[in-house]
Design a protein around this motif. Structure first.
Motif, PDB file in Angstrom:
ATOM      1  N   ILE A 185     -18.581  -7.445 -34.043  1.00 53.41           N
ATOM      2  CA  ILE A 185     -18.620  -6.633 -32.813  1.00 53.41           C
ATOM      3  C   ILE A 185     -19.500  -7.282 -31.744  1.00 53.41           C
ATOM      4  O   ILE A 185     -19.154  -7.325 -30.568  1.00 53.41           O
ATOM      5  N   GLU A 186     -20.619  -7.839 -32.176  1.00 50.76           N
ATOM      6  CA  GLU A 186     -21.524  -8.462 -31.204  1.00 50.76           C
ATOM      7  C   GLU A 186     -20.869  -9.691 -30.552  1.00 50.76           C
ATOM      8  O   GLU A 186     -20.995  -9.916 -29.341  1.00 50.76           O
ATOM      9  N   ALA A 187     -20.120 -10.476 -31.346  1.00 50.37           N
ATOM     10  CA  ALA A 187     -19.426 -11.653 -30.785  1.00 50.37           C
ATOM     11  C   ALA A 187     -18.373 -11.204 -29.772  1.00 50.37           C
ATOM     12  O   ALA A 187     -18.197 -11.816 -28.714  1.00 50.37           O
ATOM     13  N   MET A 188     -17.685 -10.116 -30.104  1.00 50.03           N
ATOM     14  CA  MET A 188     -16.683  -9.571 -29.171  1.00 50.03           C
ATOM     15  C   MET A 188     -17.364  -9.206 -27.841  1.00 50.03           C
ATOM     16  O   MET A 188     -16.887  -9.551 -26.764  1.00 50.03           O
ATOM     17  N   ARG A 189     -18.518  -8.525 -27.959  1.00 48.11           N
ATOM     18  CA  ARG A 189     -19.222  -8.064 -26.764  1.00 48.11           C
ATOM     19  C   ARG A 189     -19.754  -9.248 -25.944  1.00 48.11           C
ATOM     20  O   ARG A 189     -19.581  -9.312 -24.742  1.00 48.11           O
ATOM     21  N   SER A 190     -20.415 -10.193 -26.626  1.00 48.62           N
ATOM     22  CA  SER A 190     -21.149 -11.209 -25.857  1.00 48.62           C
ATOM     23  C   SER A 190     -20.286 -12.432 -25.514  1.00 48.62           C
ATOM     24  O   SER A 190     -20.521 -13.081 -24.506  1.00 48.62           O
ATOM     25  N   GLU A 191     -19.261 -12.740 -26.345  1.00 47.82           N
ATOM     26  CA  GLU A 191     -18.507 -13.978 -26.084  1.00 47.82           C
ATOM     27  C   GLU A 191     -17.154 -13.722 -25.413  1.00 47.82           C
ATOM     28  O   GLU A 191     -16.725 -14.514 -24.578  1.00 47.82           O
ATOM     29  N   THR A 197     -20.080   0.082 -26.449  1.00 45.29           N
ATOM     30  CA  THR A 197     -21.196   0.487 -25.575  1.00 45.29           C
ATOM     31  C   THR A 197     -22.348   1.115 -26.353  1.00 45.29           C
ATOM     32  O   THR A 197     -23.450   1.234 -25.823  1.00 45.29           O
ATOM     33  N   GLY A 198     -22.074   1.584 -27.583  1.00 46.01           N
ATOM     34  CA  GLY A 198     -23.087   2.352 -28.303  1.00 46.01           C
ATOM     35  C   GLY A 198     -23.283   3.733 -27.699  1.00 46.01           C
ATOM     36  O   GLY A 198     -24.259   4.420 -27.979  1.00 46.01           O
ATOM     37  N   ILE A 202     -13.441 -15.068 -33.287  1.00 47.06           N
ATOM     38  CA  ILE A 202     -13.741 -14.768 -31.882  1.00 47.06           C
ATOM     39  C   ILE A 202     -14.391 -15.983 -31.231  1.00 47.06           C
ATOM     40  O   ILE A 202     -14.028 -16.396 -30.124  1.00 47.06           O
ATOM     41  N   HIS A 203     -15.327 -16.586 -31.936  1.00 46.59           N
ATOM     42  CA  HIS A 203     -16.038 -17.744 -31.399  1.00 46.59           C
ATOM     43  C   HIS A 203     -15.048 -18.886 -31.126  1.00 46.59           C
ATOM     44  O   HIS A 203     -15.099 -19.523 -30.058  1.00 46.59           O
ATOM     45  N   SER A 204     -14.144 -19.131 -32.062  1.00 47.31           N
ATOM     46  CA  SER A 204     -13.213 -20.266 -31.911  1.00 47.31           C
ATOM     47  C   SER A 204     -12.309 -20.069 -30.692  1.00 47.31           C
ATOM     48  O   SER A 204     -11.982 -21.023 -29.984  1.00 47.31           O
ATOM     49  N   ILE A 205     -11.926 -18.836 -30.439  1.00 49.12           N
ATOM     50  CA  ILE A 205     -11.048 -18.524 -29.299  1.00 49.12           C
ATOM     51  C   ILE A 205     -11.835 -18.558 -27.988  1.00 49.12           C
ATOM     52  O   ILE A 205     -11.386 -19.142 -26.992  1.00 49.12           O
ATOM     53  N   ALA A 206     -13.018 -17.951 -28.000  1.00 48.50           N
ATOM     54  CA  ALA A 206     -13.824 -17.874 -26.770  1.00 48.50           C
ATOM     55  C   ALA A 206     -14.233 -19.270 -26.302  1.00 48.50           C
ATOM     56  O   ALA A 206     -14.257 -19.551 -25.100  1.00 48.50           O
ATOM     57  N   GLN A 207     -14.523 -20.142 -27.268  1.00 49.73           N
ATOM     58  CA  GLN A 207     -14.897 -21.537 -26.950  1.00 49.73           C
ATOM     59  C   GLN A 207     -13.827 -22.223 -26.104  1.00 49.73           C
ATOM     60  O   GLN A 207     -14.139 -22.979 -25.184  1.00 49.73           O
ATOM     61  N   ILE A 208     -12.567 -21.947 -26.418  1.00 46.32           N
ATOM     62  CA  ILE A 208     -11.473 -22.570 -25.660  1.00 46.32           C
ATOM     63  C   ILE A 208     -11.247 -21.831 -24.342  1.00 46.32           C
ATOM     64  O   ILE A 208     -11.141 -22.444 -23.283  1.00 46.32           O
TER      65      ILE A 208
END
Ligand SMILES: Nc1ncnc2c1ncn2[C@@H]1O[C@H](COP(=O)(O)OP(=O)(O)OP(=O)(O)O)[C@@H](O)[C@H]1O
Ligand SMILES: Cc1ncc(CO)c(N)n1
Length: 274
Positions: free
Chosen positions: A119-125, A144-145, A85-91
């Motif tokens: 899940i947290e990376a999905m939510r925040s990034e 959403t919890g 997720i991080h690698s994709i969101a960065q771009i």
């Protein structure tokens, strides 16, 4: 010919993931390109293995596309890990591309397609970058919890998600199995809310419905349709694909990606204000 990209996992069974996305793109006359995040050994009976691709190689695939093509829209599907997720969101954060995020978590047979720690990376990034987010009900609950049982709960969850980002949230009702309709709830950042209702089809063959719906959305956005029209046409695409199922495999079979081209004139999506 417009170019669109799917960033997702491979389904060897051909009904979900990259394969469903590319079939849908082809049917809707966009040129499909792909960034593969993971391989799955999978058929209509379930997932027997997952092999994630290294994050650096995922970026390499995406850069190869970006340096060559004028990409009109992107979708994400199975992303599996926080690293991916991080690698994709960065771009993506440096690009202003229409982005459909299908927050894939669990396959129909119960296999996990997203690690708990991701899940947290999905939510925040990723969520803040989405043009349209398309969770099913369990995914909306996880993001959403909040527990979802009633239509009021759906409205509450959507408001929580709209605060994180996105121009539009579509909470898909495929998992409301007690209902006689397949109703999806659409919420826009400007406060508009719709219900899209179609009869629920009695069938086991719903493998890849979420992937196919989000791929159709991406194709219509890539072809320049306004967001509202793209959503209605994508609902039509998935409804026809479920209605005219192909009866393949021995479990949850795939949907029929050919059906929209054959039967689109026979289907009207019912939209109400919610
Ligand atoms: N039995 C059905 N009859 C008609 N429409 C359906 C049915 N099941 C799902 N849909 C529709 O298919 C689309 C995808 O919804 P669904 O809730 O199945 O997605 P999903 O759970 O993310 O799918 P996936 O299993 O691929 O992850 C929605 O528009 C939903 O209303
Ligand atoms: C690769 C892949 N992506 C998404 C789904 C969800 O349908 C699946 N079963 N497999």
């Amino acid at each position: 010919m417009h170019v669109v990209t799917t960033i997702a996992g491979s389904d060897s069974g051909g009904g979900a993931g990259i394969q469903a996305d590319l079939k849908t793109f082809q049917e809707l006359h966009v040129f499909g390109t792909s960034v593969i995040t993971a391989l799955t050994a999978q058929n209509t009976l379930g997932v027997s293995g997952v092999l994630p691709i290294e994050a650096a190689f995922i970026q390499q695939q995406f850069f190869a596309l970006l340096e060559d093509f004028d990409i009109r829209a992107v979708k994400t599907g199975m992303l599996f890990s926080a690293d991916i997720i991080h690698s994709i969101a960065q771009i993506l954060q440096h690009k202003q591309l229409p982005l459909v995020v299908d927050p894939v978590m669990i396959a129909k047979g119960g296999a996990s397609l997203l690690q708990q720690q991701a899940i947290e990376a999905m939510r925040s990034e990723l969520l803040p970058l989405a043009t349209i987010l398309t969770p099913n009900i369990p995914e909306a609950e996880t993001l959403t919890g909040q527990h979802i049982e009633t239509v009021d709960d759906i409205h509450r969850a959507a408001q929580t998600l709209l605060q994180v980002g996105g121009q539009c949230i579509i909470i898909k009702g495929g998992h409301f199995e007690c209902s006689t309709t397949a109703t999806d709830y659409v919420f826009f950042q400007d406060g508009r809310a719709w219900m899209m209702t179609m009869p629920r089809i009695e069938t086991l063959n719903t493998h890849g419905t979420g992937c196919t719906f989000s791929a159709a959305l991406t194709a219509f956005l890539g072809n320049g349709l306004p967001i509202e029209q793209a959503i209605i046409e994508a609902k039509k695409f998935i409804h026809l694909a479920i209605t005219h199922d192909l009866k393949l495999g021995h479990g949850h079979g795939p949907t029929n990606h050919f059906a929209y081209q054959q039967y689109q004139g026979s289907c009207e999506v019912i939209v109400h204000e919610a």
